[in-house]
Design an enzyme around this catalytic site. Sequence first.
Site, PDB file in Angstrom:
ATOM      1  N   ARG A   1       0.843  -1.193   0.000  1.00  0.00           N
ATOM      2  CA  ARG A   1       0.000   0.000   0.000  1.00  0.00           C
ATOM      3  C   ARG A   1       0.881   1.248   0.000  1.00  0.00           C
ATOM      4  NH1 ARG A   1      -5.007   1.737  -1.166  1.00  0.00           N
ATOM      5  NH2 ARG A   1      -6.111   2.758   0.546  1.00  0.00           N
TER       6      ARG A   1
ATOM      7  N   THR B   1      -9.201   0.691  -9.741  1.00  0.00           N
ATOM      8  CA  THR B   1      -8.440  -0.325  -9.044  1.00  0.00           C
ATOM      9  C   THR B   1      -8.603  -1.537  -9.914  1.00  0.00           C
ATOM     10  OG1 THR B   1      -9.000   0.684  -6.980  1.00  0.00           O
ATOM     11  CG2 THR B   1      -8.511  -1.657  -6.869  1.00  0.00           C
TER      12      THR B   1
ATOM     13  N   GLY C   1     -13.512  -1.382  -6.797  1.00  0.00           N
ATOM     14  CA  GLY C   1     -14.793  -0.713  -6.553  1.00  0.00           C
ATOM     15  C   GLY C   1     -14.882  -0.058  -5.190  1.00  0.00           C
TER      16      GLY C   1
END
Length: 602
Positions: free
Chosen positions: A145, A413, A506
């Site tokens: 991340r 994404t 999403g």
Amino acid sequence: MPTARISARHLTIWTMAALFVAACSRGPQPGTAPAPSAAPSDAAAVRPFNPVHAREAARRSFPAGWRFDPGADATFAEKAMVVSVSKYASEAGVEILKAGGNAVDAAVATGFALAVTSPSNGNIGGGGFMTIRLADGRSATLDYREMAPAAATRDMYLGPDGKLTNKSTVGHLASGVPGSVAGMVEALSKYGTMPLARVMEPAIRMARDGFIADSNFTRGGNCSRLIAQFEGKNLFCPGGMAVPVGALFKQPDLARTLGAIAAQGPRAFYEGWIADSLVAEEKRGGGIITRSDLKNYKPEWRNPVIGNYRGYTLITMPPASSGGVTMNQTLNILENFAPLPPAGSAAYAHVMAEAMRRSFTDRNTKLGDPAFVKVPMAELTSKTYARTLAAQIDRSRASKTPAFNPGSEPEHTTHYSVVDAMGNAVGTTTTLNGGYGSGVWVRGGGFFMNNEMDDFAAAPGQPNMFGLVQGEVNAIQPGKRMLSAMSPTIVLDPAGKVLMVTGAAGGPTIITATMEVILNVIEHGMTLADAMRAPRLHHQALPDQLDYEQRGLAAEVVDSLKAMGHTVGTRGSLATVNSILRIAGGWHGVSEPRANGAAVGY
Ligand code: DON
């Protein structure tokens, strides 16, 4: 046997029936990922695949007027498979598998290829999460991340009037320090078998020599107002026009960047000339990412969240993603209502909404980067706590999301799923956050930067671009990872064998859509094709609203939900899921029917 489309009616029914019967009669494999102690022992509660039931489940949950028909085909492959949003990226992964690579080699090849052929979501300027299940039973999760830059501050996105600006979503200030390159190389060096330069070959080739723009590429809005504000416009909007389907699209700068990473490893990106280009771009537009932010970036191996739903084991992502905790918490609540009401019924939508409401309330207020906040992992994932929450659910009345005390997540994404012929499986979700991220395209580097800073609670208690209202636990701090919903998940059958690899794009709907596809298979007994085409539901606590896909619930079901006290809303579509399911004799792969991807295997 080459990849082939085989009628679900012929293959799925009999092979899946055989698989589940076989799976239920085998004992657990030694050395598999440990299941939680509170796992229910009633394997008999696990519904074996029944073709008549599967058809009935799909027929009931696909109301009249729904955009898909039940009974569609999946792609079948005997040995190995890659499912992603881009046919080219799936093919890149399969090229590596056929050359003798394992699922991790193929996942990394697919990831770099997505950065070329699906630049609205595939990336090297963003971050991601990877869930790995090895053939020997070990599992691992990798967090790559993005992180807030060292100069980030809690209120950096508030204007002089104290109101949120759009700087967390558009432009140079919106980016976290990218993790994708470090993450993919870390996964490859720990669990891959091939040299970096080899797995990057397909991506470099497609960047240098070009690829034919396809419907996935153009779907991302490749000449949007966002892109046109920044340097990417010259490449992506030649003459002010979008690159059309059918055009040969080459990215020479990106080819050079990828070539440098392939030759020198991640240092080229984090410390070499690519870092210089990135920092220069940041400086030009008032961004704050520095060379030392890049040099200090490290991916983290984390203990997977291992959950259990009615005898099936889920291996999935812990924080800095909320995906695994929230999905398991929801399933743990739902287990108290098992067997669940039929998919498509008001009773089902109601219990789903009430379970999602409770787990998202905890998500939005208790989850954040574990390096900065204490996350009550054991409590949130415990069956006992889930029982307490389940006991609060009235089967006929909607509750209210508690008032939010901030106190003490457009596309894009992308998720891709990979299985190899040796029995290894990999699920990866990677993101720029919004489509083409912040819109900023690094001059010379040839890639887009993320706008992941918006996943923080830029103003705790106020909604972000996904309407998520989150608390202080996810406030901005330098070096902190913003809370994600990405949920790459591997499901094991009751015998401990890989059954599914799945995950989604999403925003917050990632968690609910991934879980719904899993439930459609293991609870409702649908084929993978139907499980992916079935209408989806979503509740994220706040706004206090149950969303369903347009025409995805029968009118009388919507009326019943309203009568129970639910506020209901519609969305065009919910999430982009890419899944693989084991069947007898091989694999079924289904790319998101609402998008333009491809399942490729052999
Ligand atoms: O990490 C997250 O949860 C978000 N950045 C994901 C964003 C996303 O899925 C956008 N669209 N498809």
